[in-house]
Design an enzyme around this catalytic site. Structure first.
Site, short mmCIF file in Angstrom:
data_model
loop_
_atom_site.label_atom_id
_atom_site.label_comp_id
_atom_site.label_asym_id
_atom_site.label_seq_id
_atom_site.Cartn_x
_atom_site.Cartn_y
_atom_site.Cartn_z
N ASP A 77 7.32 -6.16 -16.56
CA ASP A 77 8.51 -5.54 -17.12
C ASP A 77 8.27 -5.07 -18.56
O ASP A 77 7.49 -5.67 -19.29
CB ASP A 77 9.66 -6.56 -17.10
CG ASP A 77 11.01 -5.88 -17.25
OD1 ASP A 77 11.08 -4.65 -17.17
OD2 ASP A 77 12.01 -6.60 -17.46
N ASN A 130 14.56 -0.34 -7.32
CA ASN A 130 14.09 0.75 -8.18
C ASN A 130 14.41 2.14 -7.61
O ASN A 130 14.30 3.15 -8.31
CB ASN A 130 12.58 0.65 -8.45
CG ASN A 130 12.20 -0.48 -9.39
OD1 ASN A 130 11.10 -1.04 -9.29
ND2 ASN A 130 13.08 -0.85 -10.29
C1 FPP Z 1 9.31 -2.45 -15.09
O1 FPP Z 1 9.41 -1.82 -16.36
C2 FPP Z 1 8.17 -1.93 -14.38
C3 FPP Z 1 8.24 -1.21 -13.24
C4 FPP Z 1 9.50 -0.85 -12.59
C5 FPP Z 1 7.02 -0.69 -12.62
C6 FPP Z 1 5.76 -1.44 -12.85
C7 FPP Z 1 4.66 -0.58 -12.42
C8 FPP Z 1 3.45 -0.49 -13.00
C9 FPP Z 1 2.96 -1.36 -14.10
C10 FPP Z 1 2.50 0.54 -12.52
C11 FPP Z 1 2.41 0.63 -11.04
C12 FPP Z 1 1.15 0.07 -10.56
C13 FPP Z 1 0.74 0.26 -9.30
C14 FPP Z 1 -0.53 -0.34 -8.87
C15 FPP Z 1 1.55 1.04 -8.35
P1 FPP Z 1 10.73 -1.02 -16.70
O2 FPP Z 1 10.51 0.40 -16.32
O3 FPP Z 1 11.89 -1.67 -16.05
O4 FPP Z 1 10.76 -1.17 -18.24
P2 FPP Z 1 12.06 -1.34 -19.14
O5 FPP Z 1 12.77 -2.58 -18.64
O6 FPP Z 1 11.49 -1.52 -20.50
O7 FPP Z 1 12.87 -0.08 -18.99
#
Ligand code: FPP
Length: 224
Positions: free
Chosen positions: A2, A50
């Site tokens: 996250d 998501n």
């Molecule tokens: C949460 O951060 C993260 C995600 C929804 C996606 C995580 C994905 C990756 C690290 C890359 C994908 C890797 C592969 C192998 C497919 P957020 O977007 O919720 O961050 P925020 O809470 O700061 O907005």
């Protein structure tokens, strides 16, 4: 994993740049695991919730799965990594399904390290899918209702064959599981580092493991 979005926004970058940096962090962590004797790692990379994000961001996350498989699959396979993608196939495009099948099939015999990528994953959906599969076996007369127990459920969920996680790390200072591994996290230890995922590195992992090591796990029993 996250905090990708906040990492990017703090730098005036688009959120997709945060997810790209998140993939770099994932590579670092996978590379660091053997040093600590970690054999199983499950990462949460796209949740069933998501889908509520803007289409452009969803597409960026799908592109990252494509990029990760295209760039890293060969190297991970040669390093003896078994890759499994945990989640629902519903809603995924044919080319993504092909990449999932290709990674899973190519690495199926590897056992040096187990990397599970939770993609289009939700803990409740995982349980619903498992219970439906068990109900179908009951309807078909292969199983009786009384035979449904913790073992049959553990064998019916997407993460079947993966040990229950000893430790769950959620970065970015949020204190929630957000529908992650609801069944198998029953006795997991939890740590919530303040770092955003793209900044997470070997030292953060070491600190999380040190916190884990300092705990006493009783699994509902009494301290020995
Ligand atoms: C949460 O951060 C993260 C995600 C929804 C996606 C995580 C994905 C990756 C690290 C890359 C994908 C890797 C592969 C192998 C497919 P957020 O977007 O919720 O961050 P925020 O809470 O700061 O907005």
């Amino acid at each position: 994993m996250d905090g990708n979005g906040r990492w990017a926004e703090a730098r005036g970058l688009p959120r997709a740049a945060g997810h790209r940096a998140g993939v770099d962090a994932l590579r670092r962590v996978v590379d660091a695991c053997p040093e600590f004797g970690i054999e199983h790692l499950t990462v949460y990379s796209f949740s069933t919730e998501n889908w509520a994000r803007p289409t452009a961001e969803i597409n960026a996350l799908f592109d990252l799965l494509r990029l990760f498989v295209n760039r890293d699959l060969r190297r991970l396979h040669e390093a003896g990594v078994r890759i499994r993608i945990l989640g629902s196939r519903t809603g995924l495009s044919d080319d993504i399904l092909e990449l999932i099948d290709k990674s899973t099939t190519l690495t199926a015999q590897n056992n040096r390290f187990h990397l599970n990528i939770a993609f289009n994953y939700g803990g409740r959906t995982e349980l619903v899918t498992a219970f439906q599969a068990l109900a179908r076996r009951v309807e078909a007369g292969e199983l009786s209702a009384d035979e449904i127990d913790e073992t049959t459920i553990s064998q019916a969920i997407w993460s079947a064959g993966t040990p229950d996680p000893d430790l769950i790390i959620r970065t970015s200072g949020e204190f929630r599981l957000s529908n992650f591994l609801l069944w198998s996290s029953a006795y997991s230890e939890l740590v919530f580092p303040d770092a955003w995922w793209p900044d997470f590195d070997r030292d953060h992992l070491a600190a999380a493991l040190a916190s884990y090591q300092a705990r006493t796990r009783r699994f509902g029993g009494l301290q020995k």
